[in-house]
Design an enzyme around this catalytic site. Structure first.
Site, PDB file in Angstrom:
ATOM      1  N   HIS A 172     -37.252  21.309 -37.625  1.00 44.17           N
ATOM      2  CA  HIS A 172     -36.692  21.732 -36.341  1.00 44.17           C
ATOM      3  C   HIS A 172     -35.186  21.521 -36.283  1.00 44.17           C
ATOM      4  O   HIS A 172     -34.517  22.129 -35.434  1.00 44.17           O
ATOM      5  CB  HIS A 172     -37.339  20.937 -35.203  1.00 44.17           C
ATOM      6  CG  HIS A 172     -38.501  21.611 -34.554  1.00 44.17           C
ATOM      7  ND1 HIS A 172     -38.478  22.926 -34.135  1.00 44.17           N
ATOM      8  CD2 HIS A 172     -39.734  21.145 -34.220  1.00 44.17           C
ATOM      9  CE1 HIS A 172     -39.630  23.239 -33.574  1.00 44.17           C
ATOM     10  NE2 HIS A 172     -40.423  22.180 -33.615  1.00 44.17           N
ATOM     11  N   HIS A 183     -42.499  19.073 -40.080  1.00 47.61           N
ATOM     12  CA  HIS A 183     -42.314  19.984 -38.948  1.00 47.61           C
ATOM     13  C   HIS A 183     -41.131  19.544 -38.091  1.00 47.61           C
ATOM     14  O   HIS A 183     -40.247  20.352 -37.767  1.00 47.61           O
ATOM     15  CB  HIS A 183     -43.598  20.023 -38.115  1.00 47.61           C
ATOM     16  CG  HIS A 183     -43.512  20.907 -36.912  1.00 47.61           C
ATOM     17  ND1 HIS A 183     -43.946  22.217 -36.919  1.00 47.61           N
ATOM     18  CD2 HIS A 183     -43.045  20.674 -35.662  1.00 47.61           C
ATOM     19  CE1 HIS A 183     -43.743  22.743 -35.736  1.00 47.61           C
ATOM     20  NE2 HIS A 183     -43.197  21.826 -34.944  1.00 47.61           N
ATOM     21  N   GLU A 184     -41.121  18.273 -37.700  1.00 45.77           N
ATOM     22  CA  GLU A 184     -40.060  17.819 -36.812  1.00 45.77           C
ATOM     23  C   GLU A 184     -38.706  17.809 -37.523  1.00 45.77           C
ATOM     24  O   GLU A 184     -37.676  18.138 -36.908  1.00 45.77           O
ATOM     25  CB  GLU A 184     -40.376  16.419 -36.270  1.00 45.77           C
ATOM     26  CG  GLU A 184     -41.718  16.309 -35.566  1.00 45.77           C
ATOM     27  CD  GLU A 184     -41.941  17.344 -34.476  1.00 45.77           C
ATOM     28  OE1 GLU A 184     -40.965  17.803 -33.854  1.00 45.77           O
ATOM     29  OE2 GLU A 184     -43.111  17.709 -34.231  1.00 45.77           O
ATOM     30  N   ALA A 238     -45.340  14.726 -31.794  1.00 43.29           N
ATOM     31  CA  ALA A 238     -44.000  14.229 -32.109  1.00 43.29           C
ATOM     32  C   ALA A 238     -42.988  15.115 -31.412  1.00 43.29           C
ATOM     33  O   ALA A 238     -43.329  16.177 -30.880  1.00 43.29           O
ATOM     34  CB  ALA A 238     -43.760  14.222 -33.618  1.00 43.29           C
ATOM     35  N   MET A 239     -41.724  14.685 -31.433  1.00 42.06           N
ATOM     36  CA  MET A 239     -40.656  15.426 -30.769  1.00 42.06           C
ATOM     37  C   MET A 239     -39.403  15.403 -31.612  1.00 42.06           C
ATOM     38  O   MET A 239     -38.997  14.355 -32.114  1.00 42.06           O
ATOM     39  CB  MET A 239     -40.392  14.801 -29.388  1.00 42.06           C
ATOM     40  CG  MET A 239     -39.280  15.465 -28.618  1.00 42.06           C
ATOM     41  SD  MET A 239     -39.664  17.210 -28.292  1.00 42.06           S
ATOM     42  CE  MET A 239     -38.008  17.897 -28.246  1.00 42.06           C
ATOM     43  N   GLU A 240     -38.778  16.577 -31.739  1.00 38.21           N
ATOM     44  CA  GLU A 240     -37.713  16.785 -32.718  1.00 38.21           C
ATOM     45  C   GLU A 240     -36.319  16.460 -32.202  1.00 38.21           C
ATOM     46  O   GLU A 240     -35.322  16.986 -32.732  1.00 38.21           O
ATOM     47  CB  GLU A 240     -37.726  18.243 -33.175  1.00 38.21           C
ATOM     48  CG  GLU A 240     -37.295  19.278 -32.132  1.00 38.21           C
ATOM     49  CD  GLU A 240     -38.408  19.869 -31.308  1.00 38.21           C
ATOM     50  OE1 GLU A 240     -38.216  20.939 -30.708  1.00 38.21           O
ATOM     51  OE2 GLU A 240     -39.485  19.249 -31.257  1.00 38.21           O
ATOM     52  N   GLU A 296     -38.821  17.300 -23.543  1.00 38.74           N
ATOM     53  CA  GLU A 296     -39.337  18.666 -23.630  1.00 38.74           C
ATOM     54  C   GLU A 296     -40.675  18.734 -22.901  1.00 38.74           C
ATOM     55  O   GLU A 296     -41.533  17.868 -23.104  1.00 38.74           O
ATOM     56  CB  GLU A 296     -39.533  19.088 -25.083  1.00 38.74           C
ATOM     57  CG  GLU A 296     -39.891  20.549 -25.209  1.00 38.74           C
ATOM     58  CD  GLU A 296     -40.030  21.031 -26.659  1.00 38.74           C
ATOM     59  OE1 GLU A 296     -40.356  22.216 -26.845  1.00 38.74           O
ATOM     60  OE2 GLU A 296     -39.824  20.228 -27.575  1.00 38.74           O
TER      61      GLU A 296
END
Length: 878
Positions: free
Chosen positions: A307, A303-304, A268-270, A128
């Site tokens: 998602h 949060h992640e 971070a990344m989901e 992303e």
């Protein structure tokens, strides 16, 4: 690296792709400098697409090794290829057809940390927003959803091979290599693809979903750090349970994985089923992590995970809709954290973050709507406006239609749009459909930039026993938007009677439930009848709308709210407003000359709240935090002299410290009993003790108390708090030098802890700090190639040190310009983020303005700037 192209993307130009992708099979043969990628896709023409439409795939710094359609090599005459684009013509007439693309990558030299790269010897991806195009030619856009099957082949000394979805199995590939295969049954866009491979430690657990399915949970970290991931696992399980209870959302795969890496551009990344985290937001223990670190881990893990539904199962049609996943998911993680901890204290923290980061963005050259209409580089729109203001907009919907209808609207959204890539209009329609409330005007919150100013006044008629509340809204012009329409602004309120009774009546002219005034016109007046005595209006309770509020209220009215409000956020806002008023006046005196105003009344208010044992310690700690220097500068707005603001704030702080010395001395030693716990109650006590220690150290004007607290600390929260007091209040004391040396000696082998050591020094007020930052850049603890290290030192200095960064001779600006231009060729995204610290340069006094302008012009004149940096510097200068 993509360099300046000048291309601008417009929301109005959106068109779907000519082809749909039914599935993609990816095979990776991992190698540090020659990773081979084979991408086999099944495509069919989209309904309505022209029969002769070419296939146009995105790329970024790619070299094509092979191109086949239905297993046959494509003739050179049928395609055009470059590093950033592949166009194929004369495609098969029948659907579907197969296209295979082969590329070779060098993860080892990928310093951008986008696409496939290596971190501490491990392979990792970040796709992303547009990183997948650095792996293979493909439709790298969020509206192309497809099913992924991934095979990873690697040497056997790379034992862990992970990707999205559920495992299809593992095995030997040849004598020296093995493989793992993964299948994700849920169609997803390319930005959610993930691959991780390396030699990692792991902790495991399970979660039983609401329907009784068992989900395997894994968190991967570097070997030896497994115990420091246990809190993250606990936070993950609590997040999964909360999402079931609050939204009815159940996890949908057999396994959920988190991987912590040390080199990462974001928090971070989901990625679907395989979240990749900056290790800063996974690793924690009492000796190395503060209470705030624990709270951040809890929030970002949540949060992640959230998602999975708001971003993954339902994603964005295009990047202009980014707030649809980010603003909504921030709202969800905020409410989760409020449920886990103190709701008012968490809400106050959210407001402070919004005002510190998003309000300046909204009032400067980088202002843009929550849903921008244009962009040049999408990486530059992962902003406080999209995230934090986007969250506030979601909260306003809930305020307008009520909690029950909000939940009903969310249920409709999940049911109606599961598996789709959608728009803000699709989202808003769900709430309009379930509530019957017209939300057309409310859409302006997504389409208009700028923070509205609401002016309010009250008139009490004793004879008629009526109270009139007059409201007027103004939305300031922003780049590209000169004339703004009135917004739909929900303002929660209460009336506080002279005896302290709090009521939320309904205005005469509306039949709505009381407690909220809906301002929809440029100006409106609301009247309340049957009011026996003049009340005090408490407006924008809970910060129900992200607006600047200008209200005609006396110091006595604010004190009345501070004493009697039952809404903790509104009570804090009243106290904070009193402090802000005094500090603005004092700053102007410090700049222009004269006697500084007395801080006695403010001291009385703060001391009264602090010694009120009926209030939770975390709230009292928030009350004691005076508005920051950046807060004061934002409220002043123009001709800002950071040194004068610092002088004024320090004067008030010292005055409060002297008046409450005995109270602060007692509270500074009132720490939780027993072993360390990151739980909210204990964290609140430590927060109050740390604030009290800061005040009592100022009152006695000696480093002895802070040094004693440093020596006695048995957890990082109090250790870091004491070190900060020493460095910021007593920079030249021997005790400070001893503490800094001791901290370095104890934690020098832990980069995340040394980030705190660098940040504390970088944010020490005063012109001399810039020299210290330059020295620290030569420290073995600083690594210009690691985003965490750069943010800890340069980011903390430029964004968190108003006096040091805004030094009158411009040295701070020149230092940032040097780091930005040196970082840009290696990591444009990081360089652009650092540069946003210059967004408010035009609000400074003229001398500093000129120094800042020169630094920005120097950056702009650098050859071969990335699109990321050139976009920011261009908008900042315009």
């Amino acid at each position: 690296m993509r360099t300046e192209t000048g291309q601008v993307f417009h929301l109005k130009d959106y068109t779907p792709t000519a082809f749909e992708v039914e599935r993609i099979d990816l095979t990776f043969e991992l190698h540090p400098t020659e990773t081979k990628v084979a991408a086999r896709s099944i495509l069919k023409r989209r309904k309505g697409a022209a029969a002769d439409a070419p296939l146009e795939f995105d790329g970024d710094e790619l070299t094509l090794d092979a191109l086949r359609i239905d297993s046959i090599d494509v003739p050179d005459s049928d395609y055009d290829v470059g590093p950033d684009k592949l166009t194929v013509r004369n495609l098969p007439a029948s659907d579907p057809f197969e296209i295979t693309i082969e590329t070779t990558l060098s993860p080892e030299t990928n310093t951008q940390l986008m696409g496939l790269y290596r971190s501490s010897g491990n392979y990792c991806t970040q796709c992303e927003a547009e990183g997948f195009r650095r792996i293979t030619y493909f439709y790298d856009r969020p509206d192309v959803l497809t099913v992924y099957t991934v095979t990873i082949i690697a040497p056997k000394d790379v034992p862990i091979l992970l990707s999205n979805g559920n495992s299809l199995g593992t095995g030997n590939y040849d004598a020296g290599r093995h493989f793992a295969a993964w299948y994700d049954p849920h169609p997803k866009p390319s930005y959610l693809f993930a691959l991780v491979a390396g030699d990692l430690g792991v902790i495991t657990d399970t979660f039983i979903t609401m329907s009784g399915r068992e989900v395997e949970l894994r968190i991967y970290v570097e070997h030896g750090k497994e115990e420091r991931a246990t809190y993250a696992m606990d936070a993950l399980k609590r997040s999964m349970k909360w999402d079931e209870d609050a939204y009815g959302r159940e996890y949908d795969l057999d396994i959920f994985m988190v991987v912590a890496v040390s080199d990462f551009n974001m928090g971070a990344m989901e990625n679907k089923g395989l979240n990749v985290f900056n290790d800063k937001y996974v690793l924690a223990d009492p000796e190395t992590a503060t209470d705030q670190d624990y709270a951040n881990i809890e929030a970002i893990i949540a949060h992640e995970y959230f998602h999975n539904w708001t971003g993954n199962r339902i994603t964005c049609r295009d990047w202009f809709q980014l707030c649809l996943k980010e603003g909504l998911t921030v709202y969800r993680d905020h409410t989760f954290s409020q449920d886990q901890r103190s709701a008012p204290v968490k809400r106050i923290a959210e407001i402070k973050t919004l005002k510190a980061h998003q309000f300046p963005e909204d009032s400067g050259p980088l202002a843009h709507p929550v849903r921008p209409a244009t962009y040049k580089e999408i990486n530059n729109f992962y902003t406080a406006t999209v995230y934090e203001k986007g969250s506030e907009v979601v909260g306003m919907i809930r305020t307008i239609i009520g909690p029950a209808k909000f939940r009903e609207g969310m249920d409709l959204y999940f049911g109606r749009h599961d598996g789709q890539a959608v728009t803000i209009e699709d989202y808003i329609a769900c709430f309009a459909d379930v509530s019957g409330v017209a939300l057309d005007q409310f859409m302006l919150w997504y389409n208009q930039a700028g923070t509205p100013l609401v002016s309010a006044s009250t008139t009490y008629d004793a004879a008629a026993k009526t109270l009139s509340v007059s409201l007027e809204q103004t939305v300031q012009p922003t780049p590209g938007q000169a004339n703004k329409s009135p917004m739909h602004i929900p303002l929660a309120f209460a009336l506080i009677a002279p005896d302290g009774t709090v009521t939320t009546p309904s205005p005469d002219e509306t039949g709505h439930e009381g407690g909220v005034l809906e301002l929809t016109k440029r100006s409106q007046t609301f009247t309340f009848s049957g009011i026996e005595e003049r009340p005090v209006l408490s407006l924008n309770r809970g910060f129900s709308a992200p607006v600047n509020l200008q209200i005609e209220q006396s110091a006595g009215d604010l004190a009345h709210i501070a004493r009697h409000e039952t809404d903790g956020v509104a009570r804090w806002q009243a106290i904070n407003a009193s402090a802000t008023d005094l500090l603005i006046k004092a700053s102007k005196v410090a700049r222009d000359g004269g006697d500084l105003p007395s801080a006695d009344d403010l001291a009385d208010i703060l001391i009264a709240a602090t010694q009120d044992d009926s209030l939770e310690p975390a709230f009292r700690a928030q009350v004691l935090q005076l508005p920051s220097e950046a807060d004061i500068a934002r409220e002043i707005g123009s001709n800002i002299d950071p040194d004068a603001i610092h002088t004024a704030r320090r004067f008030a702080f010292d005055a409060i410290a002297r008046k409450g010395e005995a109270l602060f001395a007692r509270l500074s030693e009132d720490l939780p009993d027993g072993a360390y716990s990151p739980a909210a109650e204990d964290a609140g006590k430590r927060a109050l003790a740390a604030m009290a220690l800061s005040y009592v150290s100022a009152a006695v004007d000696t480093p002895s108390r802070a040094k004693a607290a440093y020596d006695a600390a048995d957890n990082m929260t109090m250790l870091a708090a004491a070190l900060q007091i020493l460095v910021h209040q007593f920079p030249d004391a021997e005790e400070t030098k001893e503490a800094l040396a001791d901290f370095e000696n104890r934690f020098g082998d832990n980069p995340l802890v040394m980030d705190k050591w660098m940040s504390i020094q970088a944010m020490a007020p005063g012109a001399a700090t810039s020299e210290r930052v330059i020295e620290l850049m030569d420290s073995p603890h600083y690594n210009a190639g690691n985003p965490n290290r750069v943010r800890a030192l340069i980011g903390a200095f430029s964004a968190g040190n108003p006096t040091g960064f805004n030094r009158a001779d411009g040295q701070g600006y020149r230092l940032l310009a040097k780091v930005v231009t040196e970082t840009d060729p290696k990591n444009p995204q990081l360089a652009a983020r650092l540069l946003t610290a210059m967004r408010s340069w035009r609000s400074l006094e003229s001398g500093r303005q000129e120094e800042a302008r020169r630094a920005l012009v120097a950056i702009q004149s650098t050859e071969k700037l990335s699109t990321d940096v050139s976009d920011i510097v261009e908008r900042t200068l315009n």
